[in-house]
Design a protein around this motif. Structure first.
Motif: not given
Lengths: 136, 225
Positions: A48-51, A72-73, A75-76, A79-80, A83, A96, A99, A102-103, B77, B80-81
């Motif tokens: 989840x680190x863009x770099x 959550x990891x 999902x994040x 999405x990165x 997007x 879950x 969730x 939802x996503x 994270x 965010x969620x």
């Protein structure tokens, strides 16, 4: 992203098909789950680190799948990938079911093992009942 | 206002305390029993034990009527969620997320979070002008010459933003060789090339004039206001 049982299995499947695979995990020991003849690259880093995602060349990737144990990891990161890096095919595992729904509605391609496995188990149980009935 | 805070650590605790003192209706959502107990003992019955990313917990918290939803756990994270669930499932108008990695600011905005707060970015902004190693990065020392190749980012507050290269009062024996813009496009500058915020400037200079070069590029525009 995520070299657990599922991640390692999936990576090996694509690798055997001749695809170019990079597998990412924060724990270097996790790569021990990969088969010995795995030809893809193994990268230690936080997904989840863009770099880190940039370093593994996510912008050039045709597909990305997030299968860490953390919803959550996943999902994040997904999405990165979608997007920020514009990856054309992104799939996100979300345990879950709430969730996941939802996503899914927010446009992510999602798989909920909780729902899928429950469904498969139910079907298997029903079939098992039928064959037992047939024998008796 | 009805304010929901996800995360009962130090940030969540003091935030709740301040907001209660200001007369707001506050609810803290926290996973750990011990933290919940501590908040209940000290701030009263304003805590709900549960996962702030779960729809059911947020439903019980009455998220639908919250005016403000703030997620301050230690994990980007999770923040965010939690905010995305509050926003998209419960239509909370305003969501605030704490972020640790300052680079997440843009993506959080893009994904619909109204406000992000990064203590890392705040601390960086405060020390940026005093910390010598930031933002000048030595890339290469040219052996035996006393010359170095260095890289510096032009900060948005710099007085040099908008100036032409020819206008810069560079130290002696200092030459700007390449300017790389925020999109990563490099240009070989002429005297007429304009500097923009976020440009990476690659220069050759004498080691002893490093400080002077940094001062030229990063001096804040304040004095001219």
């Amino acid at each position: 992203m995520g070299c657990g049982r599922v991640g390692a299995e999936l990576a090996a499947l694509f690798d055997r098909e001749g695809q170019e695979v990079t597998i990412l995990d924060i724990d270097p020991d996790s790569f021990g789950q990969l088969p010995l003849d795995f030809k893809g690259s193994r990268v230690v880093g936080n997904g989840i680190d863009q770099d880190v995602l940039r370093r593994v060349g996510l912008a050039e990737a045709d597909a990305f799948v997030a299968v860490t144990p953390g919803d959550n990891r996943n999902v994040m990161a997904s999405q990165m990938a979608k997007h920020v890096f514009g990856v054309p095919r992104v799939v996100c595992r979300i345990f879950d079911p709430i969730r996941q729904e939802l996503y899914h509605n927010l446009g992510l391609v999602t798989v909920s093992p909780t729902k899928e496995v429950a469904r498969l188990l139910k079907e298997a149980l029903e079939r098992a009942g039928e064959s037992a009935g047939g024998e008796g | 206002m009805y304010i929901i805070i996800v995360g009962g650590g130090k940030v969540g605790y003091y935030l709740a305390k301040e907001l209660v003192e200001d007369g707001h209706e506050v609810l803290v959502i926290e996973k750990e029993a011990a933290k919940c107990q501590q908040i209940a003992d000290e701030l009263g019955d304003i805590v709900l034990r549960g996962d702030g990313c779960e729809g059911m917990t947020l439903d019980r918290a009455g998220t639908g009527r919250a005016d403000l939803f703030i997620s301050v756990t230690g994990d980007d994270e999770d923040n965010l969620v939690a905010c995305q669930v509050a926003k998209n499932k419960f239509n909370v108008r305003r969501t605030v997320a704490r972020i640790n990695n300052p680079k997440n600011e843009a993506i959080f905005k893009q994904l619909g979070i109204d406000t992000t707060v990064s203590s890392t970015a705040l601390i960086l902004a405060n020390i940026e002008q005093e910390l010598p190693s930031h933002p000048l990065i030595p890339l290469l020392t040219i052996k035996g010459s006393g010359l170095e190749i260095v890289e510096a980012k032009v900060p948005s507050y710099s007085a040099m933003v908008g100036k032409r290269v020819g206008e810069l009062l560079l130290p002696q024996q200092c030459l700007i060789t390449v300017i790389i813009d925020e999109e990563g496009v490099p240009r070989v500058p002429t005297n007429d090339t304009q500097l923009r915020a976020g440009d990476e400037v690659v220069a050759v200079c004498r080691r002893e004039s490093e400080d002077a070069l940094r001062a030229v590029l990063t001096a804040p525009a304040r004095e001219t206001e």
